[in-house]
Structure formats: structure tokens, C-alpha cells
Scaffold this active site. Structure first.
Site, PDB file in Angstrom:
ATOM      1  N   ASN A   6       0.857  -1.181   0.000  1.00  0.00           N
ATOM      2  CA  ASN A   6       0.000   0.000   0.000  1.00  0.00           C
ATOM      3  C   ASN A   6       0.896   1.233   0.000  1.00  0.00           C
ATOM      4  O   ASN A   6       1.351   1.696   1.050  1.00  0.00           O
ATOM      5  CB  ASN A   6      -0.920  -0.008   1.220  1.00  0.00           C
ATOM      6  CG  ASN A   6      -1.978  -1.080   1.123  1.00  0.00           C
ATOM      7  OD1 ASN A   6      -2.955  -0.938   0.405  1.00  0.00           O
ATOM      8  ND2 ASN A   6      -1.762  -2.180   1.846  1.00  0.00           N
ATOM      9  N   GLU A   7       1.159   1.741  -1.186  1.00  0.00           N
ATOM     10  CA  GLU A   7       2.078   2.855  -1.358  1.00  0.00           C
ATOM     11  C   GLU A   7       1.414   4.178  -0.982  1.00  0.00           C
ATOM     12  O   GLU A   7       0.197   4.248  -0.781  1.00  0.00           O
ATOM     13  CB  GLU A   7       2.550   2.905  -2.821  1.00  0.00           C
ATOM     14  CG  GLU A   7       3.321   1.671  -3.272  1.00  0.00           C
ATOM     15  CD  GLU A   7       4.741   1.602  -2.721  1.00  0.00           C
ATOM     16  OE1 GLU A   7       5.043   2.299  -1.739  1.00  0.00           O
ATOM     17  OE2 GLU A   7       5.555   0.843  -3.271  1.00  0.00           O
ATOM     18  N   PRO A   8       2.210   5.266  -0.846  1.00  0.00           N
ATOM     19  CA  PRO A   8       1.636   6.577  -0.557  1.00  0.00           C
ATOM     20  C   PRO A   8       0.477   6.901  -1.495  1.00  0.00           C
ATOM     21  O   PRO A   8       0.552   6.682  -2.698  1.00  0.00           O
ATOM     22  CB  PRO A   8       2.821   7.518  -0.786  1.00  0.00           C
ATOM     23  CG  PRO A   8       4.011   6.693  -0.416  1.00  0.00           C
ATOM     24  CD  PRO A   8       3.684   5.315  -0.913  1.00  0.00           C
ATOM     25  N   SER A  53      -2.544   5.562  -0.851  1.00  0.00           N
ATOM     26  CA  SER A  53      -3.534   4.504  -0.645  1.00  0.00           C
ATOM     27  C   SER A  53      -4.656   4.993   0.272  1.00  0.00           C
ATOM     28  O   SER A  53      -4.418   5.685   1.264  1.00  0.00           O
ATOM     29  CB  SER A  53      -2.873   3.260  -0.037  1.00  0.00           C
ATOM     30  OG  SER A  53      -1.951   2.692  -0.936  1.00  0.00           O
ATOM     31  N   THR A  99      10.392   1.986  -3.426  1.00  0.00           N
ATOM     32  CA  THR A  99      10.158   0.576  -3.097  1.00  0.00           C
ATOM     33  C   THR A  99      10.927  -0.322  -4.054  1.00  0.00           C
ATOM     34  O   THR A  99      11.519  -1.331  -3.657  1.00  0.00           O
ATOM     35  CB  THR A  99       8.654   0.258  -3.167  1.00  0.00           C
ATOM     36  OG1 THR A  99       7.965   1.092  -2.229  1.00  0.00           O
ATOM     37  CG2 THR A  99       8.387  -1.203  -2.833  1.00  0.00           C
TER      38      THR A  99
END
Length: 639
Positions: A171-173, A175, A190
Site C-alpha cells: 500500500n504505497e503513498p 492509498s 520501493t
């Protein structure tokens, strides 16, 4: 505001105190191994409790380096303590997309390698996102994944790691707090962090399947693991910052049964540990006093001798004034302490008063043993000090603990192999090596012949550098510790044979000084294993009489530098010495451009080394000390 949390059984007494800064329950351990064992014990207790109730135990599991020791302990408990996983159902957080389960990079492979192949879990109870599902079916597949978790009554326990972007799962920035399982595009940072295991960022998938924030937050219990310096900044932001989609892990502040399990390095930026004087009363040890004064100088933009009583009083340090008397007294004491760390004689200055120097004056000529985890860490991390020790007449030995062969790219190896073929030289079958390099596929470990060639490249580069500095070839030792020689990124655990090799070398040299890499932020862990081998050897050799005269100095290199308050010896370099260090690094040509394992720093090693040494010198100067071109820093280790 502080969330209500379940106080877990393995909480060290008095170690966690809610503060106005912290919004997530956390526990700090000195050792990630000890912490991992405690987490594994909690999971085991949950499994056994569910077994007594004749119920399934639903576990959400994570991958990456953080949970490996947890899985090792669970496997041990299964084999030695009859812990059964027959009632366990697992759901993994994520998987790269696309990704075949047979790939060594897949999380399917990871989970089976570290856990599932070694326990009695039923295969039908293992759920890992399918990295080969078609794009047309992907949306419905993700919905079904969440529905299956719900059908089992939700997750009883969710194990998490945290990425440097603040991601949990993938869940990347950006999300959403209510997001479910879905496909996602990976953040560049990432992918940079994953690049070493994929042998380059170009090989890292750009997408993944991940449980969503909403899916994770529905778990009844969440434990997040974070180890190491690289996680310190994001851990602080997550625990103390505001809830924001830019740091997805901050959503865990809203979960009432979450605990962050940290080691000292990952927790070091938390306010109560980093600047405890801002939280409440503290005990002013010598180390904390030094740290606080340097912090105060940076905050006020003043040198040490310019700090006033008002500066101390206005920034939570009035109790230090009460203890020490006045700003004048504190400042002089601290200035002298830092001044005495600086020396142009890292082996000790002959026939000089050494009472205020970091090293002993006698013996005048010392036997020095420099341990280098890879065949370039010596010159990258302490090339100026290395050069000074040789120049000042000490008997200097260098020990390269690993061959470093995996850090040589295929195209670099191919170039050397073809050169050897062109000059019709060499005792190995060069045609075989060339063919293996040209036909090598992804996920295939290097053949033994190829590993030998790559190791030979690093060896000859190292000898060129040590000859440039002036070390005789007979004083250069290539240990080739067995833990490293796997041909893959994944290494074997440190073994007795590795330690015995280090013990034997120290015995044969009987050094007065040992230099070793204390750079534990190394992204692929080799530095830590090499340091552990040295520490284990020191424990074995400690009773020997000659060890009474052996001092150990830790340097940090390409990944991290000592904080100013931690430095016990700082060796200045002139502009000419900076250039000599750069030339020594340049002999490691296979590592100079496009190095494979540079972590999150895209600068070349020689650039980051110079800039780091210059930055250390600038920090000393800003504190009111002499203005040097560069400084190399060391911390003494007491065994």
C-alpha cells in the site's frame, strides 16, 4: 491523543511509556533476534489457544527480511516443541505482478522456503496472491481474496513490516484508508529497495497485488516489525506524525490493538529516545549529555563555546545546568572532549603524552589488522586512515572477509573473460565461462567457474589498491568466508567455520589494533554477518594475553556514518590525502560505475565517501573546532 492498546505479555518492564508524542504502542528491544522470538511466541500461544477451542487460527503474513527470524523460531517450535499448524490458515499480504510462483523472487517461493516447507500446515490452507492471474480476471480475483478472508471470520493476527515510503503490504503513498485487496503500481523507492535481490532495478516488477489498508485494519491483532537505521525516520513519522495517505502506515494509529516491535536502531529517532529531555526528567549520562549539546548547537546554529544558560533552559536542559553548574563549565568540558577525538596519528603518536589522545603512544610500531567485509570497504570507508597507518610505519594487514563476487556484473565478468581469452592466458576454461555468461537466465545462480572469475576480479582490484597504498602482498589476506559463497544474494547463516577462519587470522597476527566495519545499515546484510564473525572471534580469544593490548575500532562506510556524539577517534585528511583515497577506490573498477548494490543512494561510492567525510569535517567545524578538508570517524568497541 494515544490509542488504547493491548499490553502484550513480552513487554519489557517499564520500557514503553505513553508520551504526548506517540500514537501507537511500541516496544523497543536491543536485539531483533530477541524481539522476533517474542513475536513468534505470541503467535504460537494464539495457535495453541485456537486449537483448544477447536477453531482455525487465521494469520496474515508478511515477507521481506524483517519476519525471517520470526519464521525461523516458529519452525524451531514446530520441530522441537511439537507446535502444530494443522489448524492454521494463512493469507499473505502481497505478491509482485506479474510473477510466476516458481521464481526465486516470488513471495510464494519466499514463504515456502522460510516457513511452509518446514511445518505441518495443510497446503489448501495457504493463501498467497497469484502473480499469474490474467489482467481480465485480476479485479474479481482481488475481491474474492477479501471475501475468503471474511468467510473465515477475518484475520486473528496480522504480521507487518514497513517500507521506507511508509507502505504496509504494498500500500504505497496515496492509498485509501478503506482500500481492499487490489493491484497497485509500486513506488520508485520501493523498487530501489528491492533492486539488490533482483540484480538491478530494471528487473524489479512495476506492479503488485496487495491486501488493502481496509483489509489489514480489520485484523483483530496487528504486530509490525522494523529493524535498522534505515527504518528509523519512517518509524518516527508513523508513530508520532499525523494520519496521512502519504504515509499509509499512519492509518494504524486508528487500530486499537496494534504494537510496533522495534530494535534500538529502528527506534532511535523516537522523541523519547532521541531527545528524552523534551519528554520529561532524564538521567544525564556522559553519552546523553554529549548528544544533547550537539543537538542544541544544531538547533541554535551556535558553536559549543557560544551556548548560554538561556539556550539550555529554553530547550528542556535546565536539569543539566543544575547538575554541571553553568553553561561555561559544560561547554568547556564538551569542547575538550571533541577536541581530543581528533588525531593525525591513528596508530598513536610516538613519544607523546597520550592521556588525552584516542590511541596509545606505545608500542610505537603496531601490528594493525583491517577487516573489510567486501574487497573495497577498506578504502571506501577508511582509505585515508589506512594510508596514514602505512605511512607512519605500522605493520598493516588487510583481511577481505568475502570474495565480493556477486557484486560483479555479468557484463563486467564477460569483458574480463574475453580479455583473458584474447591473450590466451588462464588456468580455467574461459570458453565455458563465456558460454555460461552469455546463456545465463534470470533467477539462475552463477556457475562455480563464473563465481571464481568474479572473485578473481575483485581480488586483483584489491591487490592493486593495497599496493598503491604500500601494503606488501603477503599482508593481504583473502578469507573467502563460506557463509558468503552461495552464488546468490541470499547467504548462509554465520557458521563455526567462518568464525574459526577469523580466529586463526587474529591468532597469527596478534594485532595491537583491529579495524572492522560497524556499518549495520548495509542493505544486503553482509557487513553485519562479517562483524558478528569478528565479535564471536573476540569472545573466543579474549582470555589470550596478547588480546589485553588489542584495541578494536569500528568504522562505518558506504551506508551510514557515526553521529558526532558517538565518535571516539576522528582522523583528518588533507586535500591531497582525499585525492589519494579517491585513487585507491578507483582501483576497484568493477564497482566504480553502475554498482549493483548501492541501496537508496545513487551516487558512486567514491563520491558518497568524499561527501560524507567532508560533511563530518563540516560538523566539527560548525561546533567550533578546526576546519579540515575531511574527517574519517571511528568508535571504539570494548569486548
Amino acid at each position: 491523543m494515544t490509542t488504547t492498546t493491548t499490553k502484550i505479555k513480552y513487554q519489557p518492564a517499564g520500557q514503553f511509556e505513553d508520551t504526548r508524542f506517540e500514537k501507537i504502542h511500541n516496544i523497543v528491544f536491543s536485539s531483533s533476534v530477541e524481539a522476533s522470538i517474542c513475536v513468534a511466541q505470541e503467535i504460537a500461544e494464539l495457535i495453541r489457544a485456537k486449537q483448544k477451542e477447536n477453531k482455525h487460527c487465521i494469520l496474515g503474513l508478511a515477507t521481506g527480511s524483517s519476519p525471517i527470524k520470526v519464521y525461523e523460531e516458529l519452525v524451531r517450535m514446530h520441530k522441537e516443541e511439537s507446535l502444530s499448524f494443522s489448524n492454521v490458515v494463512t493469507f499473505n499480504l502481497d505478491e509482485y505482478y506479474p510473477m510466476d510462483k516458481s521464481s526465486v523472487h516470488s513471495y510464494y517461493y519466499f514463504m515456502h522456503q522460510h516457513l511452509f516447507n518446514h511445518i505441518d500446515i495443510q497446503p489448501k490452507n495457504i493463501n498467497i496472491p497469484n502473480g499469474t492471474v490474467s489482467i481480465d480476471e485480476l479485479h474479481q480475483y482481488c475481491i474474492d481474496y477479501d471475501l475468503k478472508i471474511k468467510e473465515y471470520g477475518g484475520l486473528d493476527f496480522q504480521l507487518l513490516g514497513i517500507g521506507r515510503t511508509g507502505h504496509i503490504g504494498f500500500n504505497e503513498p496515496g492509498s485509501h484508508y478503506n482500500s481492499g485487496t487490489r493491484s497497485i503500481t509500486l513506488d520508485h523507492l520501493t523498487r530501489v529497495d528491492a533492486a539488490p535481490s533482483f540484480l538491478g532495478i530494471d528487473n524489479v516488477p512495476k506492479k503488485a497485488i496487495t491486501m488493502g489498508i481496509g483489509t489489514v485494519k480489520k485484523a483483530k491483532r496487528i504486530v509490525l516489525l522494523a529493524w535498522g537505521h534505515n527504518k528509523a525516520s519512517i518509524v518516527k513519522e508513523t508513530i508520532e506524525g499525523e494520519i496521512t495517505s502519504e504515509v499509509p502506515a499512519t492509518y494504524l494509529q486508528e487500530h486499537e490493538n496494534t504494537t510496533f516491535i522495534l530494535n534500538d536502531e529502528a527506534a532511535q529517532d523516537l522523541t523519547r529516545l532521541n531527545t528524552p529531555w523534551l519528554v520529561g526528567p532524564c538521567i544525564w549520562t556522559e553519552e546523553l549529555t554529549s548528544k544533547a549539546i550537539i543537538w542544541l548547537c544544531k538547533l541554535t546554529k551556535k558553536s559549543i563555546l557560544k551556548l548560554t544558560d538561556k539556550d539550555y533552559n529554553n530547550h528542556g536542559m535546565s536539569s543539566l545546568l543544575v547538575q554541571e553548574g553553568s553553561a561555561y563549565d559544560i561547554n568547556i568540558k564538551m569542547f575538550n572532549k571533541l577536541q581530543h577525538t581528533i588525531t593525525g596519528w591513528p596508530g598513536g603518536k610516538p613519544n607523546a603524552d597520550d592521556s588525552s589522545r584516542p590511541e596509545r603512544a606505545n608500542p610505537v610500531k603496531k601490528r594493525v589488522l583491517i577487516f573489510s567485509p567486501h574487497p573495497d570497504d577498506d578504502v571506501i570507508s577508511m582509505g585515508g586512515t589506512f594510508d596514514r597507518l602505512v605511512e607512519q610505519g605500522h605493520e598493516v594487514h588487510v583481511a577481505y572477509q568475502t570474495s565480493g563476487n556477486i557484486a560483479v556484473s555479468d557484463y563486467e565478468a564477460l569483458k574480463y573473460a574475453e580479455v583473458v581469452k584474447d591473450v590466451n592466458s588462464g588456468s580455467v576454461n574461459i570458453d565455458v565461462i563465456i558460454e555460461k555468461l552469455k546463456s545465463k537466465e534470470d533467477d539462475v545462480e552463477d556457475a562455480l567457474e563464473v563465481r571464481k572469475l568474479k572473485g578473481l576480479i575483485r581480488k586483483r582490484e584489491s591487490l592493486a589498491a593495497t599496493r598503491f597504498i604500500g601494503v606488501p602482498d603477503e599482508n593481504v589476506h583473502f578469507l573467502n568466508l563460506p557463509f558468503y559463497e552461495t552464488g546468490t544474494i541470499k547467504k548462509n547463516p554465520l557458521g563455526k567455520t567462518d568464525i574459526d577462519i577469523v580466529v586463526s587470522l587474529i591468532k597469527s597476527i596478534q594485532p595491537h589494533q583491529i579495524y572492522a566495519a560497524g556499518d549495520l545499515a548495509d542493505p544486503h546484510g553482509t557487513h553485519k554477518v562479517c562483524l558478528d564473525a569478528i565479535f564471536a572471534a573476540l569472545e573466543i580469544l579474549k582470555p589470550e594475553k596478547y588480546m589485553d593490548d588489542c584495541w578494536v575500532w569500528l568504522y562505518r562506510g558506504a551506508w551510514h556514518e557515526w553521529d558526532i556524539h558517538q565518535i571516539d577517534m576522528a582522523v583528518p585528511m588533507s586535500p591531497d590525502q582525499v585525492l589519494r583515497k579517491r585513487k585507491a577506490i578507483f582501483f576497484h573498477q568493477s564497482q566504480k560505475d553502475g554498482v549493483m548494490f548501492q541501496g537508496n543512494d545513487t551516487r558512486e561510492f567514491w563520491v558518497r565517501a568524499e561527501e560524507r567525510n567532508n560533511e563530518t569535517a563540516q560538523k566539527y567545524h560548525q561546533l567550533g573546532l578546526a576546519d579540515y578538508a575531511a574527517l574519517e570517524a571511528f568508535k571504539r568497541y570494548y569486548y
